[in-house]
Design a protein around this motif. Structure first.
Motif, PDB file in Angstrom:
ATOM      1  N   PRO A 179       0.831  -1.208   0.000  1.00 44.62           N
ATOM      2  CA  PRO A 179       0.000   0.000   0.000  1.00 44.62           C
ATOM      3  C   PRO A 179       0.863   1.254   0.000  1.00 44.62           C
ATOM      4  N   GLU A 180       0.281   2.333  -0.483  1.00 50.67           N
ATOM      5  CA  GLU A 180       0.996   3.605  -0.519  1.00 50.67           C
ATOM      6  C   GLU A 180       0.634   4.430   0.694  1.00 50.67           C
ATOM      7  N   GLY A 181       1.602   5.122   1.222  1.00 49.11           N
ATOM      8  CA  GLY A 181       1.359   5.998   2.357  1.00 49.11           C
ATOM      9  C   GLY A 181       1.505   5.268   3.676  1.00 49.11           C
TER      10      GLY A 181
ATOM     11  N   THR B 219       2.124   9.910  28.174  1.00 49.19           N
ATOM     12  CA  THR B 219       0.826  10.571  28.260  1.00 49.19           C
ATOM     13  C   THR B 219      -0.185   9.845  27.383  1.00 49.19           C
ATOM     14  N   ILE B 220      -1.329   9.479  27.974  1.00 51.95           N
ATOM     15  CA  ILE B 220      -2.417   8.838  27.237  1.00 51.95           C
ATOM     16  C   ILE B 220      -3.697   9.628  27.501  1.00 51.95           C
ATOM     17  N   VAL B 221      -4.441   9.900  26.434  1.00 52.95           N
ATOM     18  CA  VAL B 221      -5.749  10.553  26.532  1.00 52.95           C
ATOM     19  C   VAL B 221      -6.709   9.772  25.652  1.00 52.95           C
ATOM     20  N   GLY B 222      -7.943   9.579  26.139  1.00 59.74           N
ATOM     21  CA  GLY B 222      -8.982   8.939  25.344  1.00 59.74           C
ATOM     22  C   GLY B 222      -9.812   9.999  24.641  1.00 59.74           C
ATOM     23  N   LEU B 223      -9.961   9.874  23.343  1.00 56.95           N
ATOM     24  CA  LEU B 223     -10.753  10.813  22.555  1.00 56.95           C
ATOM     25  C   LEU B 223     -12.074  10.148  22.181  1.00 56.95           C
ATOM     26  N   ALA B 224     -13.172  10.642  22.746  1.00 59.47           N
ATOM     27  CA  ALA B 224     -14.488  10.091  22.443  1.00 59.47           C
ATOM     28  C   ALA B 224     -14.979  10.706  21.138  1.00 59.47           C
ATOM     29  N   VAL B 225     -15.421   9.847  20.218  1.00 61.73           N
ATOM     30  CA  VAL B 225     -15.871  10.291  18.898  1.00 61.73           C
ATOM     31  C   VAL B 225     -17.247   9.700  18.590  1.00 61.73           C
ATOM     32  N   GLU B 226     -17.882  10.245  17.569  1.00 66.24           N
ATOM     33  CA  GLU B 226     -19.212   9.775  17.170  1.00 66.24           C
ATOM     34  C   GLU B 226     -19.165   8.356  16.616  1.00 66.24           C
ATOM     35  N   GLY B 227     -18.164   8.064  15.806  1.00 69.06           N
ATOM     36  CA  GLY B 227     -18.064   6.732  15.217  1.00 69.06           C
ATOM     37  C   GLY B 227     -16.736   6.527  14.523  1.00 69.06           C
ATOM     38  N   ILE B 228     -16.388   5.261  14.351  1.00 72.51           N
ATOM     39  CA  ILE B 228     -15.151   4.876  13.690  1.00 72.51           C
ATOM     40  C   ILE B 228     -15.464   4.541  12.235  1.00 72.51           C
ATOM     41  N   GLY B 229     -14.641   5.059  11.331  1.00 68.96           N
ATOM     42  CA  GLY B 229     -14.845   4.819   9.900  1.00 68.96           C
ATOM     43  C   GLY B 229     -14.028   3.663   9.356  1.00 68.96           C
ATOM     44  N   GLY B 230     -12.929   3.322  10.021  1.00 65.64           N
ATOM     45  CA  GLY B 230     -12.096   2.219   9.551  1.00 65.64           C
ATOM     46  C   GLY B 230     -10.648   2.641   9.398  1.00 65.64           C
ATOM     47  N   MET B 231      -9.842   1.711   8.901  1.00 67.05           N
ATOM     48  CA  MET B 231      -8.417   1.947   8.692  1.00 67.05           C
ATOM     49  C   MET B 231      -8.167   2.093   7.195  1.00 67.05           C
ATOM     50  N   ASP B 232      -7.293   3.052   6.841  1.00 70.97           N
ATOM     51  CA  ASP B 232      -6.950   3.268   5.434  1.00 70.97           C
ATOM     52  C   ASP B 232      -5.496   3.655   5.297  1.00 70.97           C
ATOM     53  N   TRP B 233      -4.904   3.249   4.184  1.00 72.40           N
ATOM     54  CA  TRP B 233      -3.564   3.699   3.825  1.00 72.40           C
ATOM     55  C   TRP B 233      -3.724   5.031   3.123  1.00 72.40           C
ATOM     56  N   LEU B 234      -3.146   6.087   3.672  1.00 73.98           N
ATOM     57  CA  LEU B 234      -3.261   7.429   3.100  1.00 73.98           C
ATOM     58  C   LEU B 234      -1.866   7.974   2.835  1.00 73.98           C
ATOM     59  N   ASP B 235      -1.705   8.560   1.662  1.00 72.77           N
ATOM     60  CA  ASP B 235      -0.419   9.129   1.274  1.00 72.77           C
ATOM     61  C   ASP B 235      -0.444  10.626   1.526  1.00 72.77           C
ATOM     62  N   ILE B 236       0.404  11.088   2.428  1.00 74.02           N
ATOM     63  CA  ILE B 236       0.453  12.505   2.792  1.00 74.02           C
ATOM     64  C   ILE B 236       0.809  13.371   1.577  1.00 74.02           C
ATOM     65  N   GLN B 237       1.495  12.796   0.584  1.00 75.29           N
ATOM     66  CA  GLN B 237       1.849  13.547  -0.618  1.00 75.29           C
ATOM     67  C   GLN B 237       0.627  13.923  -1.441  1.00 75.29           C
ATOM     68  N   ASN B 238      -0.487  13.243  -1.231  1.00 79.06           N
ATOM     69  CA  ASN B 238      -1.728  13.554  -1.952  1.00 79.06           C
ATOM     70  C   ASN B 238      -2.623  14.510  -1.173  1.00 79.06           C
ATOM     71  N   SER B 239      -2.142  15.002  -0.050  1.00 85.49           N
ATOM     72  CA  SER B 239      -2.946  15.911   0.779  1.00 85.49           C
ATOM     73  C   SER B 239      -2.604  17.356   0.455  1.00 85.49           C
ATOM     74  N   VAL B 240      -3.404  18.248   1.023  1.00 89.23           N
ATOM     75  CA  VAL B 240      -3.183  19.690   0.871  1.00 89.23           C
ATOM     76  C   VAL B 240      -3.188  20.316   2.265  1.00 89.23           C
ATOM     77  N   ALA B 241      -2.759  21.569   2.333  1.00 87.45           N
ATOM     78  CA  ALA B 241      -2.822  22.294   3.601  1.00 87.45           C
ATOM     79  C   ALA B 241      -4.283  22.486   3.988  1.00 87.45           C
ATOM     80  N   PRO B 242      -4.615  22.390   5.279  1.00 90.75           N
ATOM     81  CA  PRO B 242      -6.004  22.582   5.704  1.00 90.75           C
ATOM     82  C   PRO B 242      -6.536  23.930   5.228  1.00 90.75           C
ATOM     83  N   ASN B 243      -7.766  23.935   4.731  1.00 93.32           N
ATOM     84  CA  ASN B 243      -8.365  25.115   4.127  1.00 93.32           C
ATOM     85  C   ASN B 243      -9.734  25.383   4.753  1.00 93.32           C
ATOM     86  N   ASN B 244     -10.044  26.630   5.004  1.00 93.76           N
ATOM     87  CA  ASN B 244     -11.356  27.026   5.542  1.00 93.76           C
ATOM     88  C   ASN B 244     -11.723  26.264   6.817  1.00 93.76           C
TER      89      ASN B 244
END
Length: 178
Positions: A27-29, A114-139
């Motif tokens: 996988p890439e990323g 240091t450990i902190v638990g982050l409560a979230v609405e739901g889990i979407g799954g695991m994915d291979w993500l390539d940071i080279q295909n990302s952009v700077a956060p916008n808006n």
């Protein structure tokens, strides 16, 4: 599973026994966990910084009086008491996480000791993500910006994106005290 007579009969498998179409591409990323907050915004965390992902009953989280409103309480995680936070509210969400349900998803992130638990609405799954295909956060809201590393645009017409969180920035934030 590929059934090979040599494999089933206990014989050795030769390198030339594998045809190119049976090879698994790497996988890439890097591996990331995808999840949602109550506003249905999607986020990701790098898997290497995640200690554990658990689904637990809300009554396993012990509320602490006079604590920050970002904190839901504490949780005993394998003999260690950790804080559990509403990640959506930490990131500036107006709507708090609904804790009146059978189970809550908690992502335990760790850096050094240091450990902190982050409560979230739901889990979407695991994915291979390539940071080279990302952009700077916008808006993004100013309150959320310091905790974002990048984002992947999923649907530019609908404005859907997957935002990569910086778990070190979350763990070291001064927001926990106030």
């Amino acid at each position: 599973m590929v059934m090979k007579p040599d494999f089933l009969g206990g014989g050795g498998v030769q390198e030339d026994d594998f045809s190119p179409e049976l090879q698994v591409e790497s996988p890439e990323g890097e591996l990331h966990l995808r999840f949602y907050i109550p506003s249905h915004q999607e986020f990701a965390l790098l898997a290497t910084g995640i200690k554990e992902v658990i689904e637990l009953s809300p009554d396993r989280i012990t509320p602490i009086p006079n604590a920050s409103p970002l904190l839901l309480g504490t949780l005993n995680l394998r003999g260690r008491v950790i804080w559990v936070a509403d990640l959506g509210q930490f990131l500036g969400e107006v709507t708090p996480l609904n804790t009146d349900r059978a189970e809550i998803s908690v992502i335990a992130i760790e850096e050094q000791d240091t450990i902190v638990g982050l409560a979230v609405e739901g889990i979407g799954g695991m994915d291979w993500l390539d940071i080279q295909n990302s952009v700077a956060p916008n808006n993004v809201p100013d309150i959320m910006a310091p905790f974002l590393r990048a984002e992947w645009v999923l649907d530019s017409q609908k404005g859907n994106s997957l935002k990569l969180l910086d778990q070190t920035a979350i763990l070291r934030s001064a927001r926990w005290v106030g």
